[in-house]
Scaffold this active site. Structure first.
Site, mmCIF file in Angstrom:
data_model
loop_
_atom_site.group_PDB
_atom_site.id
_atom_site.type_symbol
_atom_site.label_atom_id
_atom_site.label_comp_id
_atom_site.label_asym_id
_atom_site.label_seq_id
_atom_site.Cartn_x
_atom_site.Cartn_y
_atom_site.Cartn_z
ATOM 1 N N LYS A 201 1.019 -1.078 -0.022
ATOM 2 C CA LYS A 201 -0.129 0.028 -0.091
ATOM 3 C C LYS A 201 0.876 1.228 -0.129
ATOM 4 O O LYS A 201 2.185 1.133 0.272
ATOM 5 C CB LYS A 201 -0.968 0.011 1.212
ATOM 6 C CG LYS A 201 -1.918 -1.231 1.222
ATOM 7 C CD LYS A 201 -3.088 -1.278 0.245
ATOM 8 C CE LYS A 201 -3.330 -2.750 0.084
ATOM 9 N NZ LYS A 201 -4.784 -2.986 0.363
HETATM 10 C C1 PLP Z 1 -5.705 -4.018 0.767
HETATM 11 C C2 PLP Z 1 -7.230 -3.726 1.133
HETATM 12 C C3 PLP Z 1 -7.931 -4.195 2.069
HETATM 13 C C4 PLP Z 1 -7.293 -5.139 3.137
HETATM 14 O O1 PLP Z 1 -6.226 -4.798 3.655
HETATM 15 P P1 PLP Z 1 -5.394 -5.965 4.300
HETATM 16 O O2 PLP Z 1 -4.218 -5.080 5.465
HETATM 17 O O3 PLP Z 1 -4.689 -6.447 3.399
HETATM 18 O O4 PLP Z 1 -5.988 -6.883 5.037
HETATM 19 C C5 PLP Z 1 -9.220 -3.782 2.064
HETATM 20 N N1 PLP Z 1 -9.965 -3.257 1.095
HETATM 21 C C6 PLP Z 1 -9.152 -2.622 0.119
HETATM 22 C C7 PLP Z 1 -9.715 -1.844 -0.879
HETATM 23 C C8 PLP Z 1 -7.784 -3.041 -0.078
HETATM 24 O O5 PLP Z 1 -7.126 -2.560 -1.095
#
Ligand code: PLP
Length: 432
Positions: A201
């Site tokens: 991210k």
């Molecule tokens: C990455 C993501 C999540 C989940 O996050 P994690 O930390 O991987 O559990 C939820 N929603 C969206 C849109 C994402 O891109």
């Protein structure tokens, strides 16, 4: 001058040695922060007083302007904990977009609520407020707008709908830290917002992490209790080991928190470079016919987590050719030039087997609670289906603040492919 496509034996626009890009960027400050946390007295968030986790919560709240921030183990736990803290449970429906990461659809199921999918907007790729309204029933309790790819969802319309129907709004801002909507940080506009610090991210940790934010004191308290076994943990008060409500163990690890505190300190600098690099790149691509580039709507800041491009067969003189055929041709040609085009989400969320087959908590739950119909693969969601069929994405490479030169090479590659539109059309027809 027309140069020969790499797929046909020409020289690739992006030289091989330029293609590798690191993400996340791990600097000495990050290493030091993790080692300091390792030597620090507190490795968990359940102690009172200051620790790496509480420092991250405070820094995040201060940087973006949130009332409260509660660190958790990952973004998926953050979403379901937000729903739990808001009292969403069995018999409730939660409206979520048909285009998102699977976690957005799973989170309601974790609370034994039923996810109801709404179609998306063809330009922002975010949940379509008109379709939200069509899908509201007397069981609807919440909406989870996703700021997909870093673009703020239409929060004016969504909060208006929520107010009229007495619904809660949980913003899934996993892809959008730093994005703003009319000057307000996403995540802080609805009742609660969730972020992911997963390593891919925009603001990462060295593994998994998540953050919840809210302006509501009571809700923040409910989130903190839910994070730790339903217990009340307060500075200066001895832990009493009493569960005052249902809780989980969704605590964040101190090393992950320390890493993100170090990353957050460089975020503004990275973000400035990214905005410059990406807007320059997109301005070049916007000139190519038949290519829809992502845009930031007026009065918003786009966090550009993922860049999604749509391809219009008509502009290639390919009326009647399946968009998938054009997409796979463009993908093959651009990849040969060294641009790593890929798909993000291979199907609308409601087509996922878990929802079609209602694989929940046994005996058809949670869907059985309300008798709500499950989803049927292939049904409905025309915009989501069209977008998946005719688009490709660029992921991660453009997040590196030093990627400006690489993006210029990517733009060269696009321009080169677009100079060969006849060849693209011939190959797409053959693939069709
Ligand atoms: C990455 C993501 C999540 C989940 O996050 P994690 O930390 O991987 O559990 C939820 N929603 C969206 C849109 C994402 O891109």
């Amino acid at each position: 001058m027309m140069s020969k496509l790499a797929a046909l034996g020409g020289t690739a626009a992006v030289p091989r040695e330029r293609r590798r890009v690191e993400w996340p960027l791990i600097e000495d400050e990050d290493r030091k922060a993790v080692l300091d946390a390792l030597d620090g007295p507190r490795l968990v968030s359940d102690t009172d007083g200051v620790n790496a986790v509480s420092i991250l919560e405070e820094s995040w709240a201060r940087r973006f302007g949130f009332g409260h921030c509660v660190a958790v183990s990952n973004g998926t736990a953050a979403l379901s904990l937000a729903l739990a803290a808001l009292g969403i449970g069995p018999g409730d429906e939660v409206i979520v977009p048909a285009l998102s990461f699977i976690a957005t659809g799973l989170a309601p199921v974790h609370q034994m609520a039923v996810p109801v999918f709404a179609d998306i907007d063809p330009v922002t790729f975010n949940i379509d407020p008109d379709d939200i309204e069509r899908r509201i029933t007397d069981r609807t309790r919440a909406i989870i707008p996703v700021h997909l790819h870093g673009a703020p969802a239409d929060m004016d319309r969504i909060t208006g709908i929520a107010a009229r129907h007495d619904l809660k709004v949980v913003e899934d801002a996993a892809q959008a830290p730093g994005a703003t909507h009319r000057g307000r940080p996403v995540g802080g506009i609805g009742d609660a917002g969730s972020f992911s610090l997963q390593v891919s991210k925009n603001i990462p940790t060295c593994g998994e992490g998540g953050l919840l934010v809210t302006g509501d004191d009571e809700l923040a308290g409910a989130m903190r209790r839910g994070r730790q076994f339903g217990e009340v943990i307060e500075a200066g008060r001895e832990r009493d080991y009493v569960s005052y409500g249902l809780g989980w163990n969704h605590k964040m690890n101190a090393l992950q928190a320390a890493f993100t505190v170090a990353q957050l300190a460089r975020f503004d600098e990275y973000e400035r470079a990214r905005q410059r690099n990406i807007t320059g790149f997109l301005a070049r691509l916007a000139k190519l016919p038949g290519l829809q580039v992502p845009t930031a709507l007026p009065d918003t800041t786009h966090a550009w987590h993922i860049l999604r491009f749509r391809f219009d067969p008509a502009a290639f003189g390919l009326d009647g050719v399946r968009p998938e055929a054009l997409r796979s041709t463009v993908r093959r040609l651009l990849r040969a030039e060294g641009v790593p085009m890929s798909q993000y989400q291979l199907m609308p969320l409601p087509d996922q087997k878990v929802f079609v087959d209602r694989v929940g908590f046994g005996s058809g739950h949670p869907w059985a609670v309300t008798g709500a119909p499950g989803t049927v693969a292939g049904e409905d969601y025309p915009v989501t289906r069209a977008v998946i069929a005719d688009s490709l994405t660029i992921q991660k490479r453009h997040l590196h603040p030093g990627s400006g030169d690489l993006l210029a090479l990517y733009a060269d590659a696009f321009e080169k492919v677009w100079q060969n539109l006849d060849m693209v059309a011939t190959l797409a027809k053959a693939a069709s």
